[in-house]
Design a protein around this motif. Structure first.
Motif, PDB file in Angstrom:
ATOM      1  N   UNK A 108      67.076  32.415  42.256  1.00  0.00           N
ATOM      2  CA  UNK A 108      65.811  32.039  42.598  1.00  0.00           C
ATOM      3  C   UNK A 108      65.610  30.901  43.549  1.00  0.00           C
ATOM      4  N   UNK A 109      64.832  31.162  44.662  1.00  0.00           N
ATOM      5  CA  UNK A 109      64.558  30.068  45.697  1.00  0.00           C
ATOM      6  C   UNK A 109      63.727  28.834  45.237  1.00  0.00           C
ATOM      7  N   UNK A 110      63.759  28.097  46.180  1.00  0.00           N
ATOM      8  CA  UNK A 110      62.588  26.979  46.031  1.00  0.00           C
ATOM      9  C   UNK A 110      63.010  25.639  45.358  1.00  0.00           C
ATOM     10  N   UNK A 111      62.332  24.795  45.319  1.00  0.00           N
ATOM     11  CA  UNK A 111      62.891  23.329  44.576  1.00  0.00           C
ATOM     12  C   UNK A 111      63.609  23.352  43.192  1.00  0.00           C
ATOM     13  N   UNK A 112      62.814  24.306  42.317  1.00  0.00           N
ATOM     14  CA  UNK A 112      63.277  24.692  41.133  1.00  0.00           C
ATOM     15  C   UNK A 112      64.205  25.858  41.141  1.00  0.00           C
ATOM     16  N   UNK A 113      64.751  26.287  42.281  1.00  0.00           N
ATOM     17  CA  UNK A 113      65.580  27.508  42.294  1.00  0.00           C
ATOM     18  C   UNK A 113      67.208  27.260  42.039  1.00  0.00           C
ATOM     19  N   UNK A 114      67.772  28.363  41.966  1.00  0.00           N
ATOM     20  CA  UNK A 114      69.196  28.100  41.826  1.00  0.00           C
ATOM     21  C   UNK A 114      69.575  29.502  41.253  1.00  0.00           C
ATOM     22  N   UNK A 115      70.733  29.515  40.400  1.00  0.00           N
ATOM     23  CA  UNK A 115      71.314  30.783  40.024  1.00  0.00           C
ATOM     24  C   UNK A 115      71.373  30.654  38.416  1.00  0.00           C
ATOM     25  N   UNK A 116      70.708  31.549  37.778  1.00  0.00           N
ATOM     26  CA  UNK A 116      70.624  31.605  36.393  1.00  0.00           C
ATOM     27  C   UNK A 116      71.018  32.492  35.599  1.00  0.00           C
ATOM     28  N   UNK A 117      71.354  32.448  34.529  1.00  0.00           N
ATOM     29  CA  UNK A 117      71.675  33.601  33.396  1.00  0.00           C
ATOM     30  C   UNK A 117      70.880  34.443  33.020  1.00  0.00           C
ATOM     31  N   UNK A 118      70.741  35.633  33.179  1.00  0.00           N
ATOM     32  CA  UNK A 118      69.879  36.697  32.565  1.00  0.00           C
ATOM     33  C   UNK A 118      70.235  37.328  31.645  1.00  0.00           C
ATOM     34  N   UNK A 119      69.273  38.009  30.932  1.00  0.00           N
ATOM     35  CA  UNK A 119      69.409  38.644  29.677  1.00  0.00           C
ATOM     36  C   UNK A 119      69.742  40.240  30.358  1.00  0.00           C
ATOM     37  N   UNK A 120      70.748  40.781  30.200  1.00  0.00           N
ATOM     38  CA  UNK A 120      71.176  42.264  30.630  1.00  0.00           C
ATOM     39  C   UNK A 120      69.904  43.228  30.205  1.00  0.00           C
ATOM     40  N   UNK A 121      69.845  43.771  31.298  1.00  0.00           N
ATOM     41  CA  UNK A 121      68.581  45.011  31.228  1.00  0.00           C
ATOM     42  C   UNK A 121      69.365  46.193  30.677  1.00  0.00           C
ATOM     43  N   UNK A 122      68.819  46.418  29.341  1.00  0.00           N
ATOM     44  CA  UNK A 122      69.172  47.774  28.755  1.00  0.00           C
ATOM     45  C   UNK A 122      69.191  48.987  29.697  1.00  0.00           C
ATOM     46  N   UNK A 123      68.207  49.081  30.320  1.00  0.00           N
ATOM     47  CA  UNK A 123      67.910  50.355  31.452  1.00  0.00           C
ATOM     48  C   UNK A 123      68.936  50.249  32.637  1.00  0.00           C
ATOM     49  N   UNK A 124      69.343  49.096  32.809  1.00  0.00           N
ATOM     50  CA  UNK A 124      70.322  48.923  34.163  1.00  0.00           C
ATOM     51  C   UNK A 124      71.878  49.008  33.452  1.00  0.00           C
ATOM     52  N   UNK A 125      71.794  48.854  32.221  1.00  0.00           N
ATOM     53  CA  UNK A 125      73.382  49.008  31.513  1.00  0.00           C
ATOM     54  C   UNK A 125      73.482  50.438  31.346  1.00  0.00           C
ATOM     55  N   UNK A 126      72.515  51.206  30.753  1.00  0.00           N
ATOM     56  CA  UNK A 126      72.557  52.616  30.626  1.00  0.00           C
ATOM     57  C   UNK A 126      72.619  53.447  31.792  1.00  0.00           C
TER      58      UNK A 126
END
Length: 266
Positions: free
Chosen positions: A69-87
């Protein structure tokens, strides 16, 4: 943040870093939405270059385990795996294995029979009115005159997918994604010209009726009969394909030719 920065060796660094971060995510040491250190800090802690860190983060992003995510509060964040993407990733791998002949026809049919009978039992117990409507809509489409082979096969996939959805079981839906999205299209590519559409639609309708009546065992028996009936159709299609294909030959050391048996139609 509970990452270990001293567990890497100097080969395949990007993959190792990605694996370490992935392990921390999977076992809960890194929480969902937790912010990772920036590239410079990760490089310093791991004792590697920033390009190597960047490559590791690309691997994790491709696995849908982190987001940027860009911006002052941006960075790289852990995300919950998307079941559809995994499938979809599972389906892509299964499709590749089927396409390269790693699975034989009988293996595919047995996998479909055993898993889809289970799905019918659960669907009969858990189905909603919307689930029944989706199945009925596909049957109506399958009975339409002038429907192309491709559209009929796509409807067949959606009908079986609707049964799986009706189970209401998330893990089962994930596991069945490869069976429905990979195995059915591969089977249909062999038999779409031989498939008796009216017979298939009638079979689907009987399965739907049993599910609607919450008759799980009846639905399981019907889908088993439906899928076992594919064996004869598949055998006929494969025999015709083999008969139409010229034999493959290779030269021996003495310059003579010899037939090479093919094993792709197991």
């Amino acid at each position: 943040m509970a990452l270990r920065y001293d567990e890497i060796v100097r080969t395949g660094l990007a993959r190792q870093v990605a694996d370490l971060i992935r392990a921390a995510i999977m076992d809960g040491r890194l929480a969902i939405d937790e912010r990772l250190p920036n590239e410079e800090e990760l490089a310093h802690r791991f004792g590697i270059s920033r390009p190597t860190v960047r490559e590791a983060l690309k691997v994790l992003a491709a696995q849908n385990l982190i987001r940027s995510r860009r911006g002052p509060a941006g960075g790289t964040f852990v995300t919950r795996p998307d079941p559809e993407g995994v499938a979809q990733a599972i389906t892509d791998a299964a499709t590749l294995l089927v396409g390269t002949g790693s699975f034989g026809r009988e293996e595919i049919l047995v996998a479909r029979i055993e898993t889809e009978t289970l799905c019918c039992r659960l669907a009969a117990a858990n189905r909603s009115a919307a689930d029944l409507e989706r199945m009925a809509a596909e049957i109506a489409l399958q009975r339409q005159d002038g429907l192309s082979d491709e559209d009929f096969c796509a409807s067949d996939v959606r009908f079986h997918r609707a049964i799986v959805t009706a189970t209401g079981n998330g893990p089962l839906r994930l596991m069945m994604h490869a069976v429905i999205e990979s195995f059915i299209p591969v089977t249909n590519m062999l038999i779409h010209r031989d498939n008796e559409r009216r017979r298939a639609a009638d079979s689907h309708e009987r399965i739907l009726k049993a599910i609607a009546e919450r008759d799980g065992e009846g639905a399981a028996r019907l889908i088993r009969r439906h899928l076992e009936g594919l064996r004869g159709v598949l055998d006929s299609a494969l025999e015709r394909r083999a008969a139409a294909r010229p034999p493959q030959v290779s030269e021996g050391e003495d310059g003579t030719s010899s037939d090479i048996p093919r094993h792709d139609d197991r």
